[in-house]
Design a protein around this motif. Structure first.
Motif, short mmCIF file in Angstrom:
data_model
loop_
_atom_site.label_atom_id
_atom_site.label_comp_id
_atom_site.label_asym_id
_atom_site.label_seq_id
_atom_site.Cartn_x
_atom_site.Cartn_y
_atom_site.Cartn_z
N PHE A 12 0.72 -0.89 0.10
CA PHE A 12 -0.29 -0.10 0.26
C PHE A 12 1.47 1.24 -0.21
CE2 PHE A 12 -3.04 -2.87 1.81
CZ PHE A 12 -4.16 -3.00 1.27
N ALA A 21 2.21 -4.98 3.29
CA ALA A 21 0.80 -5.48 3.85
C ALA A 21 1.10 -7.44 3.48
CB ALA A 21 -0.22 -5.51 3.51
N GLU A 40 -2.53 -12.05 13.80
CA GLU A 40 -2.77 -11.21 15.02
C GLU A 40 -3.54 -10.13 13.76
OE1 GLU A 40 -0.31 -10.18 18.44
OE2 GLU A 40 0.81 -10.94 16.80
N SER A 41 -4.01 -9.33 13.87
CA SER A 41 -4.46 -7.89 13.70
C SER A 41 -3.79 -7.48 12.67
CB SER A 41 -4.86 -7.14 14.34
OG SER A 41 -5.44 -6.20 13.51
N GLY A 42 -4.10 -7.61 11.42
CA GLY A 42 -2.42 -6.51 10.75
C GLY A 42 -1.40 -7.70 10.00
N SER A 43 -1.71 -8.88 9.69
CA SER A 43 -0.70 -9.72 9.53
C SER A 43 -1.14 -10.00 8.06
CB SER A 43 -0.62 -11.15 10.06
OG SER A 43 -2.28 -10.77 10.19
N GLY A 44 -2.12 -9.31 7.75
CA GLY A 44 -2.33 -9.40 6.06
C GLY A 44 -3.73 -10.80 5.68
N LYS A 45 -3.76 -11.07 6.85
CA LYS A 45 -5.16 -11.84 5.59
C LYS A 45 -6.00 -11.63 5.10
CE LYS A 45 -6.59 -12.53 10.39
NZ LYS A 45 -5.34 -10.93 10.99
N SER A 46 -6.38 -10.52 5.64
CA SER A 46 -7.36 -9.77 4.07
C SER A 46 -7.35 -10.00 3.24
CB SER A 46 -8.45 -8.70 5.26
OG SER A 46 -8.72 -9.52 6.30
N VAL A 47 -6.03 -8.42 2.94
CA VAL A 47 -5.67 -8.01 1.43
C VAL A 47 -5.18 -9.66 1.00
CG1 VAL A 47 -3.17 -6.68 1.33
CG2 VAL A 47 -4.18 -6.32 2.81
N ASP A 57 -8.74 -2.62 -2.82
CA ASP A 57 -8.56 -1.41 -2.98
C ASP A 57 -7.24 -0.35 -3.13
OD1 ASP A 57 -9.73 0.87 -1.89
OD2 ASP A 57 -9.39 1.08 0.13
N PRO A 60 -5.16 2.80 -2.75
CA PRO A 60 -3.83 2.51 -2.73
C PRO A 60 -3.07 1.50 -2.57
CG PRO A 60 -4.13 2.42 -0.38
CD PRO A 60 -5.44 2.88 -1.40
N GLU A 179 -13.58 -14.16 9.00
CA GLU A 179 -14.19 -13.62 10.32
C GLU A 179 -15.59 -13.85 10.87
OE1 GLU A 179 -11.96 -12.95 13.02
OE2 GLU A 179 -10.36 -11.73 11.86
N HIS A 212 -9.27 -15.37 13.84
CA HIS A 212 -8.75 -15.03 15.24
C HIS A 212 -9.07 -16.16 16.33
CE1 HIS A 212 -9.27 -10.43 14.57
NE2 HIS A 212 -7.41 -10.58 14.45
N LEU A 277 4.29 -2.35 9.57
CA LEU A 277 4.16 -2.83 7.85
C LEU A 277 5.49 -2.34 7.14
CD1 LEU A 277 1.34 -4.48 7.51
CD2 LEU A 277 3.26 -5.68 8.00
N1 LIG Z 1 -7.02 0.26 2.02
C1 LIG Z 1 -5.35 0.38 3.30
N2 LIG Z 1 -4.90 1.72 3.15
C2 LIG Z 1 -3.51 1.14 3.09
N3 LIG Z 1 -3.23 0.73 3.68
C3 LIG Z 1 -3.89 -0.96 4.09
C4 LIG Z 1 -5.55 -1.31 3.91
N4 LIG Z 1 -5.53 -2.10 3.88
C5 LIG Z 1 -4.90 -2.82 4.75
N5 LIG Z 1 -3.36 -1.84 4.90
C6 LIG Z 1 -2.40 -2.66 5.27
O1 LIG Z 1 -1.79 -3.84 5.17
C7 LIG Z 1 -2.28 -4.19 6.86
C8 LIG Z 1 -2.85 -5.63 6.32
O2 LIG Z 1 -4.16 -5.62 6.56
P1 LIG Z 1 -5.05 -7.10 6.55
O3 LIG Z 1 -6.50 -5.86 6.72
O4 LIG Z 1 -4.91 -7.40 6.02
O5 LIG Z 1 -4.74 -7.45 8.49
P2 LIG Z 1 -5.76 -8.91 8.98
O6 LIG Z 1 -5.06 -9.56 8.65
O7 LIG Z 1 -6.62 -8.94 8.18
O8 LIG Z 1 -5.82 -8.15 9.85
P3 LIG Z 1 -7.40 -8.03 11.17
O9 LIG Z 1 -7.64 -9.33 11.64
O10 LIG Z 1 -7.57 -7.13 12.27
O11 LIG Z 1 -8.77 -8.08 10.06
C9 LIG Z 1 -2.83 -3.43 7.24
O12 LIG Z 1 -1.93 -3.20 8.78
C10 LIG Z 1 -2.42 -2.20 6.74
O13 LIG Z 1 -0.51 -1.52 6.65
#
Ligand SMILES: Nc1ncnc2c1ncn2[C@@H]1O[C@H](COP(=O)(O)OP(=O)(O)OP(=O)(O)O)[C@@H](O)[C@H]1O
Ligand code: SF4
Ligand SMILES: [Mg+2]
Length: 324
Positions: A12, A21, A40-47, A57, A60, A179, A212, A277
């Motif tokens: 991003f 990410a 954990e939160s922010g580890s990149g699972k959703s991305v 998205d 960015p 989730e 989680h 990150l």
């Molecule tokens: N729209 C965005 N704009 C900028 N950075 C983003 C965006 N979406 C995700 N990120 C970055 O990617 C990282 C990973 O996000 P992701 O949503 O994959 O985390 P996650 O593992 O799914 O966490 P959670 O358990 O909180 O859902 C975020 O911490 C953030 O730095």
């Protein structure tokens, strides 16, 4: 493999800098199989999931490398039209928050029915009948009457069943559930998860379950991929990972599960916070928090080692983990 993600990289670009990410994620899932993705939160699972679904998205976000093979075809190389067709019919996603995914001013039956009108060319009447059938399928009581109700007239658990029905409507080959039960009460969580697992088996779909909740995973998943700072640090069949985690981070997660049989015992929580990150630590990204870290961990990034059949771990000291 139904889906195979290979060496995926996503970053991003924001005004503050570049957030890395996803940094070389590879995972796969077969028809009829459930892969749980933990971290954990922010580890990149959703991305990672958004990249597979084609809903990243952008900007960015940007995919900077890798392949996403679905039924053998690289989704990243398909033309937009073809990609949209695959996505519409073969891939479906269930999100945490049903209320924001459903249209508040449209009866749920119309929203379900629309899938059949748009994708299958059905008449409104036939589509309505299909909607009732699906609502029955996800065990919403009095479906024939409730098909005319609006999202806010359903409880959280019932709304999440409607989301499952929407995902199932076109009988996709793969569902990604991000989730799916996190917003629900604990007792309802188990019911919704059981339903999802049952339907997944019946339809022989591939399921990627992002969560989680390690408690949920043990019952429904075949394999687990553990993510940290945009990488997979361990991947293994469920039984193996619970018995002998091959990575200190996985062990930390497992020891953080509250246990009913250990009343009064202090819960182990992994100390510290996940990394920034935009500035991932050199060497092993987990080293500032790892109870086993040594000098080499601060300088050399561990590769994913094959530690057993179908098992990989990205720790220099995986052998010690297995022996512990
Ligand atoms: N729209 C965005 N704009 C900028 N950075 C983003 C965006 N979406 C995700 N990120 C970055 O990617 C990282 C990973 O996000 P992701 O949503 O994959 O985390 P996650 O593992 O799914 O966490 P959670 O358990 O909180 O859902 C975020 O911490 C953030 O730095
Ligand atoms: S490589 Fe080192 S810091 Fe990383 S998990 Fe293994 S022991 Fe811990
Ligand atoms: Mg997420």
């Amino acid at each position: 493999m139904l889906l195979e993600v290979r060496d995926l990289h996503v970053e991003f670009r924001t005004r503050d800098g570049v957030a890395k990410a996803v940094n070389g994620v590879s995972y796969g899932v077969d028809a009829g199989e459930t892969l749980a993705v933990l971290g954990e939160s922010g580890s990149g699972k959703s991305v990672t999931a958004q990249a597979v679904m084609g809903i990243l998205d952008t900007p960015p976000g940007r995919i900077t490398g890798g392949q996403i093979l679905f039924q053998g075809k690289d989704l990243l190389k398909l033309k937009e039209g073809e990609r949209r067709r695959v996505r519409g019919a073969q891939l479906a996603m269930i999100f945490q928050d049903a209320l924001s995914s459903l249209n508040p001013v449209l009866p749920v039956g119309d929203q379900l029915g629309e899938m059949f009108v748009v994708h299958r060319g059905m008449s409104k009447k036939d589509a309505r009948a299909k909607a009732v059938e699906l609502m029955d399928r996800v065990r919403i009581p009095a479906a024939r009457e409730r098909v005319r109700q609006y999202p806010h007239q359903f409880s959280g658990g019932m709304r999440q069943r409607i989301m499952i029905a929407m995902a199932l409507a076109l009988e996709p080959a793969l569902i990604i559930a991000d989730e799916p039960t996190t917003a629900l009460d604990v007792t309802v969580q188990a019911q919704v998860m059981d339903l999802l697992a049952e339907l997944q088996r019946e339809y022989r779909m591939g399921l990627i379950l992002i969560t989680h909740d390690l408690g949920v995973v043990a019952d429904v998943a075949d394999r687990i991929a553990v993510m940290y700072a945009g990488r997979i640090v361990e991947q293994a069949p469920v039984r193996d990972i619970y018995k002998t985690p091959a990575h200190p981070y996985t062990r930390g997660l497992l020891e953080s599960i509250p246990r009913l049989d250990a009343k009064g015992r202090e819960l182990y929580a992994i100390k510290g916070l996940p990394p920034n990150l935009m500035d991932i630590p050199p060497g092993c990204a987990f080293h500032p928090r790892c109870p086993m870290a040594r000098d080499v961990c601060r300088t050399d990034a561990p590769a994913l080692h094959q530690v057993a059949d179908h098992r990989v771990s990205a720790c220099h000291f995986w052998r010690e983990c297995l022996d512990a």
